[in-house]
Design a protein around this motif. Structure first.
Motif, PDB file in Angstrom:
ATOM      1  N   CYS A   1      74.769  -9.544  97.788  1.00  0.00           N
ATOM      2  CA  CYS A   1      74.331  -8.560  96.930  1.00  0.00           C
ATOM      3  C   CYS A   1      75.211  -8.444  95.631  1.00  0.00           C
ATOM      4  CB  CYS A   1      74.239  -7.154  97.798  1.00  0.00           C
ATOM      5  SG  CYS A   1      73.872  -5.761  96.802  1.00  0.00           S
TER       6      CYS A   1
ATOM      7  N   ARG B   1      74.528 -11.121  93.342  1.00  0.00           N
ATOM      8  CA  ARG B   1      73.287 -10.790  92.440  1.00  0.00           C
ATOM      9  C   ARG B   1      73.527 -10.010  91.359  1.00  0.00           C
ATOM     10  NH1 ARG B   1      70.683 -10.880  97.518  1.00  0.00           N
ATOM     11  NH2 ARG B   1      70.774  -8.817  97.515  1.00  0.00           N
ATOM     12  N   ARG B   2      74.363  -8.850  91.561  1.00  0.00           N
ATOM     13  CA  ARG B   2      74.981  -7.616  90.775  1.00  0.00           C
ATOM     14  C   ARG B   2      75.525  -8.273  89.628  1.00  0.00           C
ATOM     15  NH1 ARG B   2      77.553  -2.738  92.932  1.00  0.00           N
ATOM     16  NH2 ARG B   2      77.209  -2.124  90.869  1.00  0.00           N
TER      17      ARG B   2
ATOM     18  N   ASP C   1      73.041 -10.257  87.196  1.00  0.00           N
ATOM     19  CA  ASP C   1      72.243  -9.146  86.650  1.00  0.00           C
ATOM     20  C   ASP C   1      73.628  -8.656  85.494  1.00  0.00           C
ATOM     21  OD1 ASP C   1      70.163  -7.910  86.069  1.00  0.00           O
ATOM     22  OD2 ASP C   1      70.990  -5.897  87.121  1.00  0.00           O
TER      23      ASP C   1
ATOM     24  N   TYR D   1      65.398   1.148  94.529  1.00  0.00           N
ATOM     25  CA  TYR D   1      64.055   0.371  94.609  1.00  0.00           C
ATOM     26  C   TYR D   1      63.967   0.093  93.144  1.00  0.00           C
ATOM     27  CZ  TYR D   1      61.747   4.224  92.388  1.00  0.00           C
ATOM     28  OH  TYR D   1      61.158   5.309  91.559  1.00  0.00           O
TER      29      TYR D   1
ATOM     30  N   GLY E   1      65.858  -1.660  91.528  1.00  0.00           N
ATOM     31  CA  GLY E   1      66.560  -2.896  91.129  1.00  0.00           C
ATOM     32  C   GLY E   1      65.798  -4.182  90.823  1.00  0.00           C
ATOM     33  N   GLY E   2      64.690  -4.324  91.859  1.00  0.00           N
ATOM     34  CA  GLY E   2      63.679  -5.447  91.661  1.00  0.00           C
ATOM     35  C   GLY E   2      62.994  -5.411  90.203  1.00  0.00           C
ATOM     36  N   MET E   3      62.240  -4.212  89.886  1.00  0.00           N
ATOM     37  CA  MET E   3      61.675  -3.981  88.737  1.00  0.00           C
ATOM     38  C   MET E   3      62.579  -4.187  87.418  1.00  0.00           C
ATOM     39  SD  MET E   3      58.939  -0.833  89.673  1.00  0.00           S
ATOM     40  CE  MET E   3      60.490   0.392  90.259  1.00  0.00           C
TER      41      MET E   3
ATOM     42  N   GLY F   1      65.189  -5.817  87.254  1.00  0.00           N
ATOM     43  CA  GLY F   1      65.661  -7.467  87.204  1.00  0.00           C
ATOM     44  C   GLY F   1      64.431  -8.090  86.519  1.00  0.00           C
ATOM     45  N   SER F   2      63.347  -7.770  86.870  1.00  0.00           N
ATOM     46  CA  SER F   2      61.994  -8.688  86.112  1.00  0.00           C
ATOM     47  C   SER F   2      61.829  -7.954  84.726  1.00  0.00           C
ATOM     48  CB  SER F   2      60.864  -8.180  87.133  1.00  0.00           C
ATOM     49  OG  SER F   2      60.920  -8.692  88.354  1.00  0.00           O
TER      50      SER F   2
ATOM     51  N   SER G   1      64.407 -10.017  82.781  1.00  0.00           N
ATOM     52  CA  SER G   1      64.311 -11.076  82.480  1.00  0.00           C
ATOM     53  C   SER G   1      63.177 -11.506  81.173  1.00  0.00           C
ATOM     54  CB  SER G   1      63.608 -12.185  83.690  1.00  0.00           C
ATOM     55  OG  SER G   1      64.648 -11.952  84.812  1.00  0.00           O
TER      56      SER G   1
ATOM     57  N   TYR H   1      68.424   1.748  84.006  1.00  0.00           N
ATOM     58  CA  TYR H   1      69.817   1.000  84.639  1.00  0.00           C
ATOM     59  C   TYR H   1      70.857   2.277  85.034  1.00  0.00           C
ATOM     60  CZ  TYR H   1      68.991  -3.760  85.123  1.00  0.00           C
ATOM     61  OH  TYR H   1      68.528  -5.173  85.591  1.00  0.00           O
TER      62      TYR H   1
END
Length: 265
Positions: free
Chosen positions: A3, A6-7, A10, A162, A164-166, A168-169, A172, A207
């Motif tokens: 984790c 990943r942070r 990011d 939750y 975090g995933g959105m 991150g996308s 990108s 964020y």
């Protein structure tokens, strides 16, 4: 540990995207009266977490002051360039390699200073036409940052993780838009630029909530690297300020153009 990796990745993507982008009891009728005395209570946060947050925001305040000094230095001596951007990126990477807390604080504040230097051309251009926009953007950024940070603190634990995933996308996608625009020499269409500009603003606002709750969770897990946490919030703050300033400047230019058309008619 995964984790944390990943942070860090990011946070690096956010940094690159920012570099290439160089944002009483009375109430309304029908609404319940607000208990203003409850706003200062942080009963849901343990004393250890509160002390960690105090360190984080103290370091963040120092870095923002360093950024102000850096902006003035960059405007006064015109030192902004590729090397200041490389030095900033080196400071951010160096934080993951330095262990001593005092040296980390020095590097962190140097990063804040370099962020201010890199912002000085934008600030000088806006100040030449309408210096009030800088104050407006700064006050707006501060209000957004405070409100969203308090929302994350008063919300239930892990309530916003939750995102975090959105996010991150979204990061990108916006990074791809920025990279394509950079390769094509700034020929990105106006519509895509608006999406990148406003989408980036809302993304970094989200964020603030996500990073604040992640900082709280790290503090509960005894991962209390307040310098790294302050760096994440610093990137969020500066990204929101830059985008808000650009939006205000574009709106002011459109207003001036409309006034000129009316005068010609």
């Amino acid at each position: 540990e995964a984790c944390g990796d990943r942070r860090e990745a990011d946070s690096a993507r956010r940094t690159m995207e920012w570099l290439m982008g160089a944002q009483g009891a009375g109430g309304m009728p029908g609404m319940r009266a607000m208990d203003w005395n409850s706003l200062g209570k942080m009963d849901q946060l343990t004393p250890q977490v509160q002390r960690h947050l105090t360190k984080v925001y103290a370091a963040l305040s120092g870095a923002l002051l360093a950024a102000v000094l850096g902006a003035y230095y960059g405007w006064k001596f015109a030192v902004t360039g590729v090397w200041t951007q490389i030095a900033l990126f080196g400071c951010i990477i160096g934080l993951s390699m330095i262990q001593d807390v005092y040296n980390r604080l020095i590097v962190f504040h140097a990063a804040g200073f370099l962020m201010g230097c890199n912002l000085s051309p934008l600030l000088a251009m806006v100040a030449f036409h309408n210096p009030q926009l800088i104050v407006t953007a700064l006050m707006g950024t501060a209000m957004i940052f405070i409100c969203f940070s308090l929302s994350a603190m008063y919300a239930k634990r892990r309530h916003f993780l939750y995102l975090g995933g959105m996010l991150g996308s979204a990061m990108s996608i916006l990074f791809t838009f920025r990279f394509l625009n950079f390769i094509m020499g700034g020929t990105l269409s106006a519509g895509l630029y608006e999406i990148e500009l406003y989408g980036g603003l809302f993304m970094f606002m989200a964020y603030v909530i996500f990073d604040t709750q992640m900082i709280i969770e790290d503090a509960y897990a005894n991962r209390k690297d307040f310098v790294a946490h302050a760096m994440e919030l610093l990137i969020d703050f500066v990204a929101i300020f830059v985008r808000l300033l650009v939006i205000l400047t574009r709106n002011a230019e459109r207003k001036r153009e409309e006034e000129r058309r009316k005068e010609r008619q």
